[in-house]
Each structure stands twice: as structure tokens, then as C-alpha cells.
Scaffold this motif. Structure first.
Motif, PDB file in Angstrom:
ATOM      1  N   UNK A  29      -5.554  16.904  -9.358  1.00 36.42           N
ATOM      2  CA  UNK A  29      -5.973  18.155  -8.736  1.00 36.42           C
ATOM      3  C   UNK A  29      -7.167  18.023  -7.808  1.00 36.42           C
ATOM      4  N   UNK A  30      -7.681  16.822  -7.627  1.00 32.71           N
ATOM      5  CA  UNK A  30      -8.827  16.645  -6.732  1.00 32.71           C
ATOM      6  C   UNK A  30      -8.355  16.540  -5.291  1.00 32.71           C
ATOM      7  N   UNK A  31      -9.205  16.957  -4.360  1.00 32.64           N
ATOM      8  CA  UNK A  31      -8.845  16.756  -2.959  1.00 32.64           C
ATOM      9  C   UNK A  31      -8.879  15.256  -2.628  1.00 32.64           C
ATOM     10  N   UNK A  32      -8.276  14.886  -1.521  1.00 32.86           N
ATOM     11  CA  UNK A  32      -8.243  13.486  -1.123  1.00 32.86           C
ATOM     12  C   UNK A  32      -9.668  12.936  -1.049  1.00 32.86           C
ATOM     13  N   UNK A  33      -9.836  11.728  -1.536  1.00 41.81           N
ATOM     14  CA  UNK A  33     -11.145  11.090  -1.534  1.00 41.81           C
ATOM     15  C   UNK A  33     -11.010   9.667  -1.023  1.00 41.81           C
ATOM     16  N   UNK A  77     -14.367  23.773   2.874  1.00 39.95           N
ATOM     17  CA  UNK A  77     -14.348  23.907   1.417  1.00 39.95           C
ATOM     18  C   UNK A  77     -14.144  22.549   0.736  1.00 39.95           C
ATOM     19  N   UNK A  78     -13.405  21.638   1.365  1.00 42.24           N
ATOM     20  CA  UNK A  78     -13.236  20.283   0.843  1.00 42.24           C
ATOM     21  C   UNK A  78     -14.588  19.551   0.885  1.00 42.24           C
ATOM     22  N   UNK A  80     -17.594  20.938   0.801  1.00 43.24           N
ATOM     23  CA  UNK A  80     -18.441  21.508  -0.249  1.00 43.24           C
ATOM     24  C   UNK A  80     -18.061  20.965  -1.621  1.00 43.24           C
ATOM     25  N   UNK A  81     -16.781  20.883  -1.877  1.00 43.47           N
ATOM     26  CA  UNK A  81     -16.290  20.427  -3.181  1.00 43.47           C
ATOM     27  C   UNK A  81     -16.684  18.975  -3.458  1.00 43.47           C
ATOM     28  N   UNK A  82     -16.780  18.160  -2.428  1.00 47.10           N
ATOM     29  CA  UNK A  82     -17.216  16.775  -2.604  1.00 47.10           C
ATOM     30  C   UNK A  82     -18.724  16.700  -2.845  1.00 47.10           C
ATOM     31  N   UNK A  83     -19.486  17.586  -2.246  1.00 44.98           N
ATOM     32  CA  UNK A  83     -20.947  17.582  -2.390  1.00 44.98           C
ATOM     33  C   UNK A  83     -21.421  18.226  -3.692  1.00 44.98           C
ATOM     34  N   UNK A  84     -20.803  19.351  -4.018  1.00 40.52           N
ATOM     35  CA  UNK A  84     -21.306  20.153  -5.141  1.00 40.52           C
ATOM     36  C   UNK A  84     -20.500  19.887  -6.404  1.00 40.52           C
ATOM     37  N   UNK A  85     -21.141  19.710  -7.525  1.00 38.34           N
ATOM     38  CA  UNK A  85     -22.557  19.855  -7.856  1.00 38.34           C
ATOM     39  C   UNK A  85     -23.375  18.560  -7.804  1.00 38.34           C
ATOM     40  N   UNK A  86     -22.782  17.438  -7.325  1.00 37.56           N
ATOM     41  CA  UNK A  86     -23.517  16.165  -7.355  1.00 37.56           C
ATOM     42  C   UNK A  86     -24.786  16.205  -6.521  1.00 37.56           C
ATOM     43  N   UNK A 121     -22.186  33.064  -3.603  1.00 43.32           N
ATOM     44  CA  UNK A 121     -22.199  32.726  -2.178  1.00 43.32           C
ATOM     45  C   UNK A 121     -20.839  32.243  -1.668  1.00 43.32           C
ATOM     46  N   UNK A 122     -19.864  32.107  -2.579  1.00 47.59           N
ATOM     47  CA  UNK A 122     -18.535  31.687  -2.190  1.00 47.59           C
ATOM     48  C   UNK A 122     -18.401  30.197  -1.910  1.00 47.59           C
ATOM     49  N   UNK A 123     -19.296  29.404  -2.482  1.00 47.63           N
ATOM     50  CA  UNK A 123     -19.219  27.950  -2.299  1.00 47.63           C
ATOM     51  C   UNK A 123     -18.065  27.385  -3.113  1.00 47.63           C
ATOM     52  N   UNK A 124     -17.455  26.356  -2.586  1.00 47.21           N
ATOM     53  CA  UNK A 124     -16.426  25.622  -3.299  1.00 47.21           C
ATOM     54  C   UNK A 124     -17.095  24.424  -3.958  1.00 47.21           C
ATOM     55  N   UNK A 125     -16.870  24.223  -5.254  1.00 53.10           N
ATOM     56  CA  UNK A 125     -17.498  23.100  -5.949  1.00 53.10           C
ATOM     57  C   UNK A 125     -16.517  22.500  -6.946  1.00 53.10           C
TER      58      UNK A 125
END
Length: 189
Positions: A29-33, A77-78, A80-86, A121-125
Motif C-alpha cells: 500500500x505504499x507509494x512508489x519509492x 501528496x506523494x 508529503x507522504x514520503x516526508x511525514x512523519x520522518x 491542515x490536510x497533509x498526507x502522511x
């Protein structure tokens, strides 16, 4: 090594802050990395920038940075999801010089303080560090050879049962050997 030789350094350790690596072990379920090797929040939070340095050498550490290569990222959003919460883990280490609290306390603070802000704030994490699977994996003394991707998948199927295993270990009612808990999982499809 550069700081030990008297050179000023901004640290960018790939094993802790290359944020284009996936955040869960199974990557389901993770986005491409960039790679399949996971870099979970717990690993980012464990970075110790002054480890192995004498006090006189620590002054050469000028900061730390995270890298996020975007060749696989086309949507905000991809990103943001890679950055947050790291990114929050990196910020705390940069401000404090190392982890300010234990990892479970950090996760609790994230859940009560930052996640509500991210949601507002609508952030994707990435939610993985806050799932039962991640909490169980981080709470149990596991053998180094445990397949964490398979364990994560199994825990996601029965999170309540696995939480009971953590409680038994914490109460001392489940004996743990010197190598930790050893699980042999059948490969899942």
C-alpha cells in the motif's frame, strides 16, 4: 569521519534520512519509492549525530539534513507522504542533538500533537508508525533474522491478538530467549 579530522560537516546519513525509501517493512500500500529497503520512523528517530565523537569534535557537526530524491514522485501528496512523519524525527534530533525521549514516547507525542495538525491542515502522511503492526515490532525483542515484512502482514490481519503478545512480554509472562523472539512465518501471498 570528517568531523574527527576537524572538518565542518552537515550530516546526511542515508540509513536514517534518505526519505525516498519506503516507511513500512512490507511496502504493501505504499507509494512508489526509490528502493525496497525500508526506512521506518523508528530508524530515523534512532540517529545519534555525535556517536563516536569526542566532545572537542562535536563542534564540527553543523547540522543534519534529509534527502528526498523525486524521480518517482509526481504528486504533492506523494511527496508529503514520503516526508511525514520522518521529518519530525529529524527535526527533533537536529534541535536536541539526539532523540529527546524514548521512541514510544515520541510516537505518543506525534499521535496527540502533530497528527491532529497534519489532519487539520490536510497533509498526507505515512500512517505505518502508528499502526499496531509497527508498535508490536518495535515493542518486542525480536531475533535479527525475523522477516519483518511477513510479520507486519500477519500483525495487520490480527492486531488485537498481537497486542496481547506485547502485553505478555511486558508483564514477564512470556519468556524471551537471549536472541529475542524467533518467528518462522510461512510466505504470504
Amino acid at each position: 569521519n570528517a568531523a574527527k579530522m576537524g572538518n565542518e560537516v552537515v550530516m546526511a546519513p542515508s540509513n536514517y534520512f534518505y526519505l525516498d525509501f519506503p516507511q513500512s517493512y512490507s511496502t504493501d500500500g505504499e507509494p512508489m519509492a526509490f528502493r525496497e529497503r525500508p526506512l521506518p520512523l523508528s530508524q530515523s528517530y534512532s540517529f545519534k549525530p555525535y556517536a563516536g565523537l569526542k566532545p572537542a569534535q562535536q563542534k564540527y557537526i553543523k547540522g543534519i539534513q534529509a534527502n528526498l530524491w523525486t524521480e518517482y514522485i509526481s504528486e504533492f501528496d506523494h511527496l508529503q507522504r514520503m516526508l511525514l512523519p520522518r521529518l519530525a524525527a529529524m527535526a527533533e534530533i537536529a534541535w536536541c542533538g539526539s532523540a529527546a525521549t524514548t521512541y514510544p514516547e515520541f510516537v505518543d507525542r506525534m499521535e496527540t500533537s502533530l497528527l491532529p495538525l497534519y489532519d487539520k491542515e490536510g497533509f498526507s502522511y505515512a500512517p505505518y508508525a502508528f499502526e499496531t503492526a509497527s508498535k508490536v515490532i518495535n515493542a518486542l525483542p525480536l531475533d535479527k533474522d525475523v522477516d519483518l515484512a511477513e510479520m507486519e502482514r500477519l500483525i495487520r490481519k490480527q492486531p488485537e491478538e498481537w497486542q496481547k503478545v506485547v502485553e505478555l512480554v511486558e508483564k514477564g509472562e512470556l519468556e524471551v530467549g537471549p536472541e529475542g523472539i524467533i518467528f518462522n512465518f510461512p510466505k504470504m501471498k
